[in-house]
Structure formats: structure tokens, C-alpha cells
Design a protein around this motif. Structure first.
Motif, PDB file in Angstrom:
ATOM      1  N   MET A   1       0.830  -1.171   0.000  1.00 21.84           N
ATOM      2  CA  MET A   1       0.000   0.000   0.000  1.00 21.84           C
ATOM      3  C   MET A   1       0.885   1.249   0.000  1.00 21.84           C
ATOM      4  N   THR A   2       0.511   2.244  -0.797  1.00 21.78           N
ATOM      5  CA  THR A   2       1.250   3.489  -0.888  1.00 21.78           C
ATOM      6  C   THR A   2       0.954   4.362   0.325  1.00 21.78           C
ATOM      7  N   LYS A   3       2.006   4.893   0.937  1.00 22.08           N
ATOM      8  CA  LYS A   3       1.838   5.786   2.076  1.00 22.08           C
ATOM      9  C   LYS A   3       1.537   7.198   1.566  1.00 22.08           C
ATOM     10  N   LEU A   4       0.501   7.799   2.111  1.00 23.74           N
ATOM     11  CA  LEU A   4       0.147   9.165   1.734  1.00 23.74           C
ATOM     12  C   LEU A   4       1.036  10.132   2.495  1.00 23.74           C
ATOM     13  N   THR A   5       1.700  11.028   1.763  1.00 22.67           N
ATOM     14  CA  THR A   5       2.692  11.913   2.371  1.00 22.67           C
ATOM     15  C   THR A   5       2.090  13.043   3.188  1.00 22.67           C
ATOM     16  N   HIS A   6       0.834  13.388   2.956  1.00 19.82           N
ATOM     17  CA  HIS A   6       0.232  14.517   3.652  1.00 19.82           C
ATOM     18  C   HIS A   6      -0.657  14.095   4.817  1.00 19.82           C
ATOM     19  N   LEU A   7      -0.453  12.856   5.275  1.00 18.79           N
ATOM     20  CA  LEU A   7      -1.181  12.374   6.455  1.00 18.79           C
ATOM     21  C   LEU A   7      -0.173  11.856   7.469  1.00 18.79           C
ATOM     22  N   ASP A   8      -0.408  12.162   8.757  1.00 20.36           N
ATOM     23  CA  ASP A   8       0.488  11.638   9.785  1.00 20.36           C
ATOM     24  C   ASP A   8       0.069  10.212  10.155  1.00 20.36           C
ATOM     25  N   SER A   9       0.725   9.636  11.156  1.00 22.29           N
ATOM     26  CA  SER A   9       0.457   8.241  11.535  1.00 22.29           C
ATOM     27  C   SER A   9      -0.964   8.018  12.044  1.00 22.29           C
ATOM     28  N   LYS A  10      -1.639   9.092  12.436  1.00 20.07           N
ATOM     29  CA  LYS A  10      -3.013   8.980  12.920  1.00 20.07           C
ATOM     30  C   LYS A  10      -4.030   9.375  11.855  1.00 20.07           C
ATOM     31  N   GLY A  11      -3.561   9.620  10.631  1.00 22.86           N
ATOM     32  CA  GLY A  11      -4.465   9.964   9.542  1.00 22.86           C
ATOM     33  C   GLY A  11      -4.856  11.427   9.475  1.00 22.86           C
ATOM     34  N   ARG A  12      -4.177  12.273  10.249  1.00 22.48           N
ATOM     35  CA  ARG A  12      -4.479  13.703  10.240  1.00 22.48           C
ATOM     36  C   ARG A  12      -3.636  14.408   9.177  1.00 22.48           C
ATOM     37  N   ALA A  13      -4.206  15.457   8.611  1.00 22.01           N
ATOM     38  CA  ALA A  13      -3.500  16.215   7.577  1.00 22.01           C
ATOM     39  C   ALA A  13      -2.263  16.889   8.150  1.00 22.01           C
ATOM     40  N   LYS A  14      -1.195  16.903   7.356  1.00 19.39           N
ATOM     41  CA  LYS A  14       0.027  17.598   7.750  1.00 19.39           C
ATOM     42  C   LYS A  14       0.681  18.183   6.500  1.00 19.39           C
ATOM     43  N   MET A  15       1.421  19.238   6.692  1.00 18.36           N
ATOM     44  CA  MET A  15       2.166  19.834   5.591  1.00 18.36           C
ATOM     45  C   MET A  15       3.530  19.154   5.523  1.00 18.36           C
ATOM     46  N   VAL A  16       3.942  18.786   4.337  1.00 14.70           N
ATOM     47  CA  VAL A  16       5.206  18.084   4.137  1.00 14.70           C
ATOM     48  C   VAL A  16       6.360  19.080   4.157  1.00 14.70           C
ATOM     49  N   ASP A  17       7.465  18.706   4.793  1.00 18.13           N
ATOM     50  CA  ASP A  17       8.673  19.536   4.806  1.00 18.13           C
ATOM     51  C   ASP A  17       9.446  19.273   3.514  1.00 18.13           C
ATOM     52  N   VAL A  18       9.517  20.285   2.653  1.00 14.99           N
ATOM     53  CA  VAL A  18      10.221  20.140   1.369  1.00 14.99           C
ATOM     54  C   VAL A  18      11.567  20.861   1.386  1.00 14.99           C
ATOM     55  N   GLY A  19      11.991  21.309   2.567  1.00 17.53           N
ATOM     56  CA  GLY A  19      13.226  22.074   2.689  1.00 17.53           C
ATOM     57  C   GLY A  19      14.472  21.355   2.202  1.00 17.53           C
ATOM     58  N   GLY A  20      14.518  20.044   2.301  1.00 19.12           N
ATOM     59  CA  GLY A  20      15.708  19.298   1.917  1.00 19.12           C
ATOM     60  C   GLY A  20      15.732  18.822   0.474  1.00 19.12           C
ATOM     61  N   LYS A  21      14.694  19.112  -0.290  1.00 19.42           N
ATOM     62  CA  LYS A  21      14.633  18.645  -1.685  1.00 19.42           C
ATOM     63  C   LYS A  21      15.577  19.439  -2.571  1.00 19.42           C
ATOM     64  N   ALA A  22      16.188  18.747  -3.508  1.00 20.87           N
ATOM     65  CA  ALA A  22      17.029  19.417  -4.504  1.00 20.87           C
ATOM     66  C   ALA A  22      16.135  20.203  -5.459  1.00 20.87           C
ATOM     67  N   ILE A  23      16.647  21.328  -5.951  1.00 15.76           N
ATOM     68  CA  ILE A  23      15.891  22.121  -6.917  1.00 15.76           C
ATOM     69  C   ILE A  23      15.949  21.435  -8.269  1.00 15.76           C
ATOM     70  N   THR A  24      14.781  21.141  -8.810  1.00 16.17           N
ATOM     71  CA  THR A  24      14.679  20.518 -10.128  1.00 16.17           C
ATOM     72  C   THR A  24      13.535  21.188 -10.882  1.00 16.17           C
ATOM     73  N   GLU A  25      13.547  21.033 -12.197  1.00 19.49           N
ATOM     74  CA  GLU A  25      12.407  21.539 -12.962  1.00 19.49           C
ATOM     75  C   GLU A  25      11.277  20.530 -12.848  1.00 19.49           C
ATOM     76  N   ARG A  26      10.108  21.021 -12.556  1.00 21.15           N
ATOM     77  CA  ARG A  26       8.925  20.166 -12.424  1.00 21.15           C
ATOM     78  C   ARG A  26       7.875  20.644 -13.414  1.00 21.15           C
ATOM     79  N   VAL A  27       7.182  19.687 -13.995  1.00 24.28           N
ATOM     80  CA  VAL A  27       6.160  19.998 -14.997  1.00 24.28           C
ATOM     81  C   VAL A  27       4.862  19.313 -14.581  1.00 24.28           C
TER      82      VAL A  27
END
Length: 107
Positions: free
Chosen positions: A1-27
Motif C-alpha cells: 500500500m502506498t503511504k500518503l505523504t500529507h497524512l500523519d500516523s493517525k491519519g491527520r492532515a500535515k504539511m510536508v517539509d520540502v526544505g531538503g529537496k534538490a531544486i529541479t524543474e517540475r512539470v
């Protein structure tokens, strides 16, 4: 099963920390269609709508919406858009206006 990134372990909404992501072009590409009466499509194609050019207004609305994505979608980070293209095409065989929007960002 795919883990949803915007839900915590209790199923509550959370904002994902993207601070460590490399800068790339996204389309992102979105497509859809609006179905209507043949008479309405004929008026649009002929440019006879009283409020103006439907295709140009739709393109502007698409760009404006893309620029405000983080205001419209919960938990969405503001995106530094490089480009947004909106293409509206009449499909008279299906009585539709087909819409494609492509957004590019470096983040």
C-alpha cells in the motif's frame, strides 16, 4: 500500500517539509473538457459571446488560477512558476472545448 505523504500516523492532515529537496524543474499537465450545446459552441467559435473572447478569458483565468494554487489547495506550498501555458481548442464533433494547461516550476 502506498503511504500518503500529507497524512500523519493517525491519519491527520500535515504539511510536508520540502526544505531538503534538490531544486529541479517540475512539470504539471492538466487536461479537461467542457461539454455544451452545439449552438453555444458555435457562438464561442464565431466570437459572438457578449462578454468577450471566451478562449482568451479562459487562458487568463487558467494562468491566474495556477498562480494562486497554494491559496486554493490546502497544504500546497507556494510554487515559483516559470511558465504556465493554457490551450483551449474547440472540438465541434463532441460539442466540447478541450483545455490543456502546462505549468513549469523550478523548486
Amino acid at each position: 500500500m502506498t503511504k500518503l505523504t500529507h497524512l500523519d500516523s493517525k491519519g491527520r492532515a500535515k504539511m510536508v517539509d520540502v526544505g531538503g529537496k534538490a531544486i529541479t524543474e517540475r512539470v504539471a499537465i492538466a487536461r479537461g473538457a467542457v461539454e455544451m450545446l452545439p449552438e453555444t459552441l458555435a457562438l464561442i467559435v464565431a466570437g459572438n459571446i457578449k462578454k468577450g473572447d471566451v478562449f482568451t478569458i479562459s487562458q487568463l483565468a487558467g494562468v491566474m488560477g495556477a498562480k494562486r494554487t497554494s491559496d486554493l489547495i490546502p497544504l500546497c506550498h507556494p510554487l515559483p512558476l516559470n511558465q504556465v501555458k493554457v490551450q483551449c481548442t474547440a472540438n465541434e464533433a463532441k460539442n466540447q472545448i478541450e483545455i490543456e494547461e502546462i505549468g513549469r516550476a523550478s523548486c
